[in-house]
Scaffold this motif. Sequence first.
Motif, short mmCIF file in Angstrom:
data_model
loop_
_atom_site.label_atom_id
_atom_site.label_comp_id
_atom_site.label_asym_id
_atom_site.label_seq_id
_atom_site.Cartn_x
_atom_site.Cartn_y
_atom_site.Cartn_z
N ASP A 44 0.78 -1.30 0.06
CA ASP A 44 -0.04 0.07 0.03
C ASP A 44 0.81 1.01 0.15
O ASP A 44 0.46 2.39 0.47
CB ASP A 44 -0.90 0.04 0.98
N TRP A 82 -0.24 5.17 -0.79
CA TRP A 82 -1.64 5.27 -0.65
C TRP A 82 -2.28 5.03 0.55
O TRP A 82 -3.54 5.37 0.79
CB TRP A 82 -2.36 4.93 -1.81
N GLN A 121 -12.51 -0.41 3.27
CA GLN A 121 -13.17 0.08 2.12
C GLN A 121 -14.79 -0.54 1.77
O GLN A 121 -15.47 0.39 1.66
CB GLN A 121 -12.55 -0.40 0.94
N LYS A 126 -19.09 5.77 0.08
CA LYS A 126 -18.38 5.56 -1.20
C LYS A 126 -19.21 4.27 -2.13
O LYS A 126 -20.06 3.85 -1.59
CB LYS A 126 -16.86 4.60 -0.89
N PHE A 131 -15.30 1.48 -4.94
CA PHE A 131 -14.24 1.79 -4.19
C PHE A 131 -13.35 0.51 -3.45
O PHE A 131 -12.26 0.75 -3.42
CB PHE A 131 -14.91 2.83 -3.13
N SER A 135 -9.89 -0.62 -4.76
CA SER A 135 -9.05 0.48 -5.38
C SER A 135 -7.91 0.75 -4.40
O SER A 135 -7.80 0.16 -3.39
CB SER A 135 -9.96 1.62 -5.30
N ARG A 136 -7.16 1.94 -4.83
CA ARG A 136 -6.23 2.41 -4.00
C ARG A 136 -6.46 3.84 -3.77
O ARG A 136 -5.27 4.40 -3.80
CB ARG A 136 -4.62 2.25 -5.09
N GLN A 137 -7.50 4.15 -3.66
CA GLN A 137 -7.63 5.39 -3.30
C GLN A 137 -7.72 5.69 -1.84
O GLN A 137 -7.79 5.10 -1.03
CB GLN A 137 -9.27 5.61 -3.69
N TRP A 138 -7.28 6.99 -1.47
CA TRP A 138 -6.91 7.33 -0.31
C TRP A 138 -8.20 7.74 0.63
O TRP A 138 -9.08 7.62 0.00
CB TRP A 138 -6.10 8.86 -0.21
#
Length: 596
Positions: free
Chosen positions: A424, A427, A458, A467, A471, A474-477
Amino acid sequence: MASRVVVNQKGLSVLSNICSSKEKKKGWLLGFQKSNHYEVVACATCQDDWNIEDVKQYLPGGIYIVGAFYSGAVAVDTNSIVKDLGNFGLEKILEGDFVVCAVGVTCDSVAEENFYLWTDGQTLTIPVVSISHDLSLDNLLIIRIQCPIPLSFELVTNADIWKSNLQKEIHQLCNAARSRNVLYHLKNSDILIGQDQLCGVARDSSCSDLHSHIKSDDGFGTSGRKSKKDQLSTLQFSMYHQIKKKPSFHAVPTCCPVIKHSLGNYKSVEMTLPVDALAVVSRDLPITDLHAILGMAVSHQLSAMSTCIIRDTVAKSEKFSRPVPYHFQPGGLQAIFSMVYLHNMPDEQLVQRRTEVHRMLGLPENQPMFRRSNAMMLHEERSSYGYLINPHTSITSPGVNGGSQYLVDGLYSYHHYMQDRFDDNKWGCAYRSLQTIMSWFKLQAYTERTIASHREIQQALVDVGDKDPKFVGSRQWIGSMEVSYCLDHLLGITSKIMFVSSGAELSTKGRELSLHFQTQGTPVMIGGGVLAHTILGVDFNEVTGDLKFLILDPHYTGAEDLKVILDKGWCGWKGPDFWDQHAHYNLCMPQRPLVI
């Protein structure tokens, strides 16, 4: 003869809270007996009479009842105190000299002048008393005695009779544990310690010498001296019982087994008691004094097991559950207390029992301290945990000149990039900070839930509607608000959010943050710009306003190497210039639930 009394600051604070009550209180002072002084580290209240056995069952070996206290005294001059002690009959209960803490009816706190020494069974003297912040279990040796002990007693329909049978058997086991027929073996060594015999160690040795006798394999089958780090580990002992020949068997060869056979019909309870007792001793304790302390530790725990079986076994039931011991260091006290719970009784059924112990020790009743998950982690258990526990406690660098430190209360594990074989990097910092916070709630026994993975975090945000389903994976913050949503959804924990418009403004938040660590004691997640960190405490000078933050940085990508983490500043004190002076920040400040 001891002429000094050293009182631990935390223990004094608890004692003051007890004695400041409008009700008259009395109880025991707990601590250590040294050659020239007493150390008081905790206290335990008595309900009606001065029952000493109620407290002993919770004490490990080496921690003693060193005196007594009482509040609501009409007068606190020596003559009045002597008269009170005579009325209490304490000289018949406590053997030898002991400490006395007498608190007047108008007194709202306990100080040095409240302590006295009862000597020679008839004289009350005024000792030299000092309040210390330095008394710590880290300066002592912790010894663990683990051994299975078989228990068998006759079971009859009348509960009073089977309980009596159980107590008789336990009494015999307690006597055996303290007798010359029992030897204690230091594991991975040749040392045997008996009441009047030693094997593998010189009689003039002290307990600090024991680590050097433990054999460690260097990979070639040879033993080497323990390192300084290894000498912090718990000394592990097992117990052996010598088979003692009766006089009538003297003519029988020692190699011949002797069997005593009795016929009869009766029901019995057969179980193996998983004895796991602790003792706390000074490093300079003579090795010849150790057998008595180890025997005391085992006998205290056997008595506690008997009490647990009698109290918690369902009436008219012939099903007996195994009693299991746990060890605790509650409320920051520099003392250890042991509790025994039946294996089949969940924590939810033990609320009343835990509440009684909280009240006895003068501890707050709004936070868990004696749940199974609160059990203390000994040195070797921390080493094998998989994550670093409380790395900040090894920091030696100073904070703010003239400041006061307000720190996270309790245990947490350090979570950072690349752990758990999961990449990770760049991120996942806020996810890791959330995992550190979740570990705090788990290690403080507020939850038994496992620490959430990135995917579970998540999914939680999808479940609460924050979300979209895409989501997940994913690699979203995520940020501080998302962390608060997850704590609420996954653990039922509410959080306060502090917003600051710039990093420069954080230098003005010392008072708010110090109050948080004083009242809540939880780690704080801070997010701003593209980075997230965990705040473990602040060092704040109220006069000058100087402030430093104790930061745990989740961006570390290396192995669990404490030296590297501290030397490179991944866990350490940071000044206000650590923050981006122009970025805004949100701080997620989890609130501690009011439960026991």
